[in-house]
Structure formats: C-alpha cells, structure tokens
Design a protein around this motif. Structure first.
Motif, PDB file in Angstrom:
ATOM      1  N   GLY A   1       0.884  -1.325  -0.036  1.00 45.58           N
ATOM      2  CA  GLY A   1      -0.150  -0.008  -0.026  1.00 45.58           C
ATOM      3  C   GLY A   1       1.136   1.252   0.132  1.00 45.58           C
ATOM      4  O   GLY A   1       2.082   1.140  -0.279  1.00 45.58           O
ATOM      5  N   GLN A   2       0.256   2.446   0.178  1.00 44.93           N
ATOM      6  CA  GLN A   2       0.740   3.580   0.210  1.00 44.93           C
ATOM      7  C   GLN A   2       1.947   3.695   1.082  1.00 44.93           C
ATOM      8  O   GLN A   2       3.045   4.351   0.540  1.00 44.93           O
ATOM      9  CB  GLN A   2      -0.295   4.643   0.352  1.00 44.93           C
ATOM     10  N   THR A   3       1.732   3.338   2.252  1.00 43.93           N
ATOM     11  CA  THR A   3       2.919   3.246   3.180  1.00 43.93           C
ATOM     12  C   THR A   3       3.568   1.998   3.319  1.00 43.93           C
ATOM     13  O   THR A   3       4.294   1.893   4.178  1.00 43.93           O
ATOM     14  CB  THR A   3       2.457   4.084   4.506  1.00 43.93           C
TER      15      THR A   3
ATOM     16  N   PHE B   1       4.887  10.934   5.794  1.00 42.21           N
ATOM     17  CA  PHE B   1       6.318  10.790   5.740  1.00 42.21           C
ATOM     18  C   PHE B   1       7.033  11.753   6.417  1.00 42.21           C
ATOM     19  O   PHE B   1       8.045  11.505   7.012  1.00 42.21           O
ATOM     20  CB  PHE B   1       6.924  10.192   4.519  1.00 42.21           C
ATOM     21  N   ASP B   2       6.435  12.941   6.203  1.00 36.77           N
ATOM     22  CA  ASP B   2       7.314  14.014   6.674  1.00 36.77           C
ATOM     23  C   ASP B   2       6.937  14.156   8.204  1.00 36.77           C
ATOM     24  O   ASP B   2       7.767  14.782   9.118  1.00 36.77           O
ATOM     25  CB  ASP B   2       6.567  15.538   6.200  1.00 36.77           C
TER      26      ASP B   2
ATOM     27  N   GLY C   1      10.840  13.540   4.150  1.00 37.33           N
ATOM     28  CA  GLY C   1      10.129  12.157   4.116  1.00 37.33           C
ATOM     29  C   GLY C   1      10.595  11.450   2.956  1.00 37.33           C
ATOM     30  O   GLY C   1      11.230  11.986   2.032  1.00 37.33           O
ATOM     31  N   LYS C   2      10.298  10.204   3.089  1.00 36.33           N
ATOM     32  CA  LYS C   2      10.421   9.250   1.821  1.00 36.33           C
ATOM     33  C   LYS C   2      10.112   9.765   0.675  1.00 36.33           C
ATOM     34  O   LYS C   2      10.703  10.026  -0.319  1.00 36.33           O
ATOM     35  CB  LYS C   2       9.987   8.090   2.367  1.00 36.33           C
TER      36      LYS C   2
ATOM     37  N   VAL D   1      13.523   9.876   5.169  1.00 37.47           N
ATOM     38  CA  VAL D   1      13.088   8.955   6.133  1.00 37.47           C
ATOM     39  C   VAL D   1      11.805   8.308   5.881  1.00 37.47           C
ATOM     40  O   VAL D   1      10.575   8.653   5.359  1.00 37.47           O
ATOM     41  CB  VAL D   1      12.705  10.047   7.439  1.00 37.47           C
ATOM     42  N   VAL D   2      11.790   6.730   6.222  1.00 38.52           N
ATOM     43  CA  VAL D   2      10.519   5.976   5.966  1.00 38.52           C
ATOM     44  C   VAL D   2       9.633   5.958   7.317  1.00 38.52           C
ATOM     45  O   VAL D   2       9.862   6.245   8.234  1.00 38.52           O
ATOM     46  CB  VAL D   2      11.227   4.637   5.624  1.00 38.52           C
ATOM     47  N   LYS D   3       8.468   5.150   6.794  1.00 41.44           N
ATOM     48  CA  LYS D   3       7.496   5.262   7.899  1.00 41.44           C
ATOM     49  C   LYS D   3       8.003   4.368   9.290  1.00 41.44           C
ATOM     50  O   LYS D   3       7.698   4.652  10.285  1.00 41.44           O
ATOM     51  CB  LYS D   3       6.440   4.701   7.013  1.00 41.44           C
ATOM     52  N   GLU D   4       8.602   3.446   8.846  1.00 40.28           N
ATOM     53  CA  GLU D   4       9.236   2.504   9.963  1.00 40.28           C
ATOM     54  C   GLU D   4      10.070   2.912  10.984  1.00 40.28           C
ATOM     55  O   GLU D   4      10.103   2.501  12.203  1.00 40.28           O
ATOM     56  CB  GLU D   4       9.744   1.309   9.419  1.00 40.28           C
TER      57      GLU D   4
END
Ligand SMILES: Cc1cc2nc3c(=O)[nH]c(=O)nc-3n(C[C@H](O)[C@H](O)[C@H](O)COP(=O)(O)OP(=O)(O)OC[C@H]3O[C@@H](n4cnc5c(N)ncnc54)[C@H](O)[C@@H]3O)c2cc1C
Ligand SMILES: Nc1ncnc2c1ncn2[C@@H]1O[C@H](COP(=O)(O)O)[C@@H](O)[C@H]1O
Lengths: 331, 261
Positions: free
Chosen positions: A260-262, B37-38, B117-118, B177-180
């Motif tokens: 998905g998007q993320t 992501f930001d 953000g990514k 930077v990624v979500k994780e």
C-alpha cells in the motif's frame, strides 16, 4: 535509423542484473522500434564480464560499461557522477531507470545534475512519433488519478519505471552487441559516505516486489496464527505473502509484508486479497496487478471494485479449500 | 545539533477525486494534512535534538495556508518554522522545488542534517530530497530508518528491498525518512499554546535571490499533459455459493481458462 539513443540504467547487485532492468530493456525494445532510436544500456560495476551478454540478450545493442572498484555497489556520489558525465557527453534522448531503492535515489540526483526532467514511478510508457516525445504515465494521489507527463524542452527525458509492470522479453542466448568502455574519473568526487554492512532479511522465500503471485491478508484473517492458512496457500502457489496495514499495526505480521501507500507497491501476475476491505491506501499499492482476486464476506467491500474475480464468502472456508484443491490438481 | 526538516502540506489523499467529465482535480473542501512521511522526518529530527541538543527548523514551500501545517510542527516541538511562498513558485515540478528549497535551507542556517520524508503522498515522487542535497552539495541517503551521530558525521540504517544497509557519512548530510522509523509524538498542551503564538517566518522568491528561470513553471522541465481516472474494471466476475467447495471449483475453472495456473 537515427543515431539517437535510449538508455536503460542496468542495475546490478553483487554482479546480478535486476529483474527491473531486464523488464525495462524489453520495454525499451518497443520504444526503440517506435522511435527509431538505438537501445543501449549503462552498466556500472566492478566486473562486467558476466553481465554484458545478458544485456545483449534482452535487446541492448550497445552497453556503456564503467568498471572500477568504487562502482561495485550503488554509492550515490560515485554513481551519479559517472552517469551524469556520460549523459552530458553522449546526449541520449531518453534514460530509464527501474523504480527500485537504487533507481529512485540515483535518478533524482542525476536529473538536477544534468538539468533534465524526471518522472517518477511510471506504469506506462509510450512514444509520440509526431512530436517525438516520450509519454510517461504514472499514478498520483495514491492511485486515485493517472497523469501523463511530458518533457518537451529538456534532454534527456528521464523516468523511473515501476518493477513488474513490463514483461521480460529475451531475444536469444547469443545476441550480438557492442560494449563501449567508459573512462571512470572519480578523483574529484569527495569520499564522504560508505556502506559498512548489509543485512539481508530472509523474510520470505519470495520477494514481494518481484513475486508473480501474492497472497495477501487483511483484518478479516482474524489473528496472527491464522496467517498460516495464507502461508499454506502461498507455498502451494510459490507466492509471496502480503498484508494490509491493519494487520501490520495489530502486530500480526511484520511491516516488511505491508502493501500500500505506506508499504510496498507490488505488481504481480495474480494478487489474491483475503479479508481486505480495499481502502484507497491499500489499493494504491496493488491496483496495477495484472489480475486481482478478492475474497471477502462483505459483497459491498471496496476491494471488489478493482477485482477481476470476486469471491464472496468466508476466507477461513475458501482459502484452505483452495489450497487443497490446488494440491489435488498438481497430482 | 542544528537540524532542518522539510515538510509539505498535502491533500488528504483519501479524499481527492477527479471530475470524470473535466478531468480536473476536485480539490475544494479537501482537508490538508502534513505529508505522513514528513511526520516521520520531523520526529527523527526531534529525537536527534532530544539526544544531542540543538534546534529543529521546519521549512515548507507552499501556499499561505501551509502555515497551519507549520503550526502543527511547533505544537510537537519545532523551534523555528519558515514558510516559503510566492506566486512565482506556482507550477514547480520537483526540479524547481528542489532548487527553491535548497536556497531556503541555506538561507535558514548552517545545518548538520537536513531531513525529508521518503516521498510526498500527493505526487509520490521521492525526488525532492536527493535534489535539494545535490544543490547543497551534501551527501544524501534515502530510505533511512535510524540515524545516530558519530565523531565525524552520522551512521544510518537504510531500508532496501532485501533488508538493511548500514551507512557511514562524513560531515553534513541529507536523509529521506521511511514510515518504519517512528511515529510522531502528540502535541503537548504547552506546545499547542506555543503553536498559536509562534512566528511564521515568510520568504518569497526575492528574499531567496532565486533566479526566475529556475523557479515555478519556467524552471520545471516536465509538464502534465493530461490527468485521467484509472480505468475501472467493468468485467468483474462474482462467485457466490453456499458451498465453499463449489466456489473454489468455479474460481479454479476461471483461472485455468485464463491460463493463470
Ligand atoms: C496515510 C495513510 C496511509 C495508509 N497506508 C496504508 C498502506 O500502505 N496499506 C494498507 O493496507 N493500509 C494503509 N492505510 C490504512 C487503510 O486506510 C485501511 O485502514 C487498511 O488498509 C484496512 O485494512 P484491512 O482491509 O485489513 O481491514 P478492514 O478495513 O477492517 O477490512 C477487513 C475486511 O475483511 C472482511 N472480513 C472479515 N472477516 C472475514 C472473513 N472471515 N472472511 C472474509 N472476509 C472477511 C471484512 O468484510 C472487511 O472488508 C493507510 C491509512 C492512512 C491514513
Ligand atoms: N513544497 C515542499 N516544501 C517542503 N518540503 C517539500 C516540498 N515538496 C517536497 N518536500 C520534501 O521532499 C520530500 C519528497 O517529496 P516528493 O519528491 O514530492 O515526493 C517530502 O517528503 C518533503 O520532505
């Protein structure tokens, strides 16, 4: 045939050419036929001896090959310098990169270095023979919208292209091509970043982004243990296991599997969505799959809007049954 | 540590639709949010500040209403916020945005690290971070999950398709930077108060000394030829039976027909 060129950035990791590169070369064959341009590859590596033939086999007529110890792996400063210098010298019309973690980092740097336009993550390419322009189509706003982008006045026209969208087309085993060795001068590039170590996760037998089949689970799966039912089906199909964010957030499965998007954007031949409602953010990551099967007990679920085949029913009945019928089929 | 974070205000992508007749975006009434992501980039910046001390400056380029997003950043702990806004920036693609932002970041201070953000969820391009870094002549590492300071620079963990890479950078650097990486902290009551009264520094093209040919539409190599709705699948087949065995049989039949298995 004009002496203009289409370049494919040939991405290698540890001497192995990425699938995305082979797909791009195959799409490049089509673009080359339409435009009359020559299909070329650009290869950066520590040793090209085992790679060149494969690039010819997928249609590269010419390979610009830069070889050097500093080019063994992707390092943005070195890679961008070598490719940008070559672009400035040879002036290709089009340069395409796989939309991988390498391509999507390298291409933006090169774009500003050579003052070129860049379209990210394209899912469709075409060539307008009247205007002699590359038509670059990509999803935006999480796949709610498609946009076709042009780059009329700057050269080269550059795109990163989503893996798994184009089909590989190998022409033969002994195709002929020419390799042009590129002089590498990195003396002026500061040595300011280096790879210390790399850890490969054995998350799955099959990588999500390159899988032909994906069995994906959502909140409807019900519990972490129940993912085993999906894994069984995946094993039978040689598929990778995907997941919705709801299941990842619940801790049922690692983020690595999130589509998905993320999460990851995937484009398998067949995507089987089990107990996934089809939120737009999920669709953003799987909508361009070739064929989508949705299994959901709610006939109104959004996932059915993008499905080719919708199975209304309880996944806990359907999925194990599917596994056993496929097993039986194999015998 | 002097930290800059570039954030973008984006429409909540869930709610953006396209008018099927005119092929225009229906933007009216669509709420705006900080690009998800930001938030991760900002949180990483705040964590670096918590650990090593220093200051977090947040910069955004956008229309005047992007001020809201900046105030939200103050509420979670940003020290200084800058809005880069000018009619002349309208129509910027990632090339022009990278150029403009690089001028703003350089004017804002001498930063040890610039965080992005990514990617921004409106365009999903992921191009601005590397672009800004090049204009600033600092190294960029993309898809960063963790970052720590070393004697000479930074050590970061980068996410790849296959797992993780550990990179070392000397001196100043830019990271996407990624979500994780993290989850953004919630605003404190004090933070919310501060946000209300915070000064928004506002710069236009002239303040940045931006060259006209490199900003806005003129500075953008790419143009959007058309937008359209993704084709909807109209030939969907539905299978629904009491007996799951029957459903699976039908499903396999259809898959065989199409030579998918
Ligand atoms: C900024 C942002 C980014 C996001 N990014 C992502 C992303 O990358 N990926 C992602 O997936 N989501 C993402 N989301 C979340 C997304 O909005 C949804 O919340 C999420 O996808 C829902 O997951 P789900 O379909 O598994 O769960 P639900 O929406 O709860 O759906 C569960 C479905 O299972 C069905 N079901 C239940 N039991 C059964 C059964 N026994 N048999 C068959 N069917 C059953 C139900 O009918 C329902 O349709 C994001 C959200 C935001 C705001
Ligand atoms: N207009 C902008 N203002 C500030 N930062 C931006 C802007 N556009 C992009 N960025 C930053 O660059 C990242 C990548 O954006 P993009 O290349 O548009 O996907 C975002 O996550 C932001 O950190």
């Amino acid at each position: 045939m004009s002496n203009k060129e289409i370049w494919i950035f040939a991405e290698q990791r540890e001497g192995v050419i990425s699938l995305a590169t082979l797909e791009l070369l195959s799409e490049g064959q089509i673009l080359a036929a339409k435009s009359g341009y020559t299909l070329c590859a650009v290869l950066l590596s520590a040793d090209d001896s085992k790679i060149l033939q494969e690039l010819y086999n997928y249609g590269a007529k010419k390979v610009y090959s830069a070889v050097g110890p500093k080019l063994s792996y992707y390092q943005n400063d070195y890679y961008s310098k070598v490719v940008a210098d070559l672009i400035i010298e040879k002036k290709p019309e089009i340069v395409l990169y796989g939309a991988t973690s390498v391509g999507r980092s390298l291409a933006p740097t090169i774009a500003v270095m050579v003052n070129a336009g860049l379209t990210a993550d394209c899912t469709e390419l075409d060539f307008d023979t009247e205007q002699m322009l590359l038509l670059q189509t990509r999803p935006a706003f999480g796949g709610n919208i498609m946009a076709t982008i042009l780059c009329p006045n700057h050269r080269p026209q550059m795109s990163t292209v989503r893996p798994n969208v184009f089909k590989k087309n190998k022409l033969g085993d002994k195709e002929k091509g020419e390799s042009v060795s590129v002089k590498v001068d990195l003396s002026k590039v500061k040595d300011r970043m280096r790879l210390l170590e790399e850890t490969k996760e054995e998350v799955d037998a099959v990588d999500l982004c390159e899988a032909e089949f994906i069995v994906s689970g959502g909140r409807g799966v019900g519990s972490p243990e129940k993912f085993i039912v999906l894994q069984d089906l995946a094993k039978e199909l040689g598929a990778a296991v995907g997941a919705s964010r709801a299941t990842v957030d619940a801790g049922w499965i690692a983020h690595f599997h999130q589509v998905g998007q993320t999460g990851k954007t995937v484009c398998p031949k067949v995507y089987i969505a089990c107990g996934i409602s089809g939120a737009i953010q999920h669709l953003a990551g799987m909508q361009s799959s070739d064929f989508i099967i949705a299994i959901n007990k709610d006939p109104q679920a959004n996932i059915f809007d993008v499905a080719d085949i919708g199975v209304v029913g309880d996944l806990h009945d359907i999925v194990p049954e599917l596994t056993s019928q496929i097993k039986a089929l194999k015998k | 540590m002097n930290i800059a974070v570039c954030i973008k205000q984006v429409p909540d992508s869930d709610k953006v639709t396209i008018d099927r007749e005119t092929n225009r975006l229906n933007r009216a009434g669509v709420p705006s949010v900080i690009n998800p992501f930001d938030e991760n980039a900002l949180e990483l910046g705040l964590q670096l500040k918590d650990k090593y001390g220093g200051k977090v400056t947040v910069i955004t380029m956008g229309p005047p209403q992007a001020e809201e997003a900046l105030r939200e950043c103050v509420s979670v702990g940003a020290d200084e916020v800058i809005l880069v806004t000018d009619r002349k920036f309208a129509g910027s693609d990632t090339w022009a945005t990278s150029y403009t932002l690089s001028l703003a970041v350089q004017k804002a201070g001498d930063f040890d690290v610039v965080l992005f953000g990514k990617q921004a969820i409106d365009g999903d391009t992921a191009q601005v971070g590397p672009g800004v870094a090049y204009f600033m002549d600092i190294p960029v590492i993309t898809y960063v999950k963790e970052a720590e300071k070393t004697d000479t620079g930074f050590k970061v963990k980068r996410v790849t398709e296959e797992g993780y890479q550990l990179w070392e950078v000397d001196g100043k650097a830019a990271f996407t930077v990624v979500k994780e990486a993290n989850t953004m902290r919630l605003p404190s009551l004090k933070g919310k108060m501060r946000a209300k009264s915070a000064t928004i520094i506002t710069w236009g093209a002239d303040d940045l000394g931006a060259e006209d040919a490199k900003i806005g539409l003129k500075g953008s190599p790419t143009i959007v030829k058309k937008v359209f709705s993704p084709p909807i699948k109209t030939n969907r087949e539905t299978i629904q039976n009491e007996d799951p065995k029957q459903s699976v049989k039908e499903l396999l039949g259809k898959l065989k027909e199409r030579k998918l298995i």
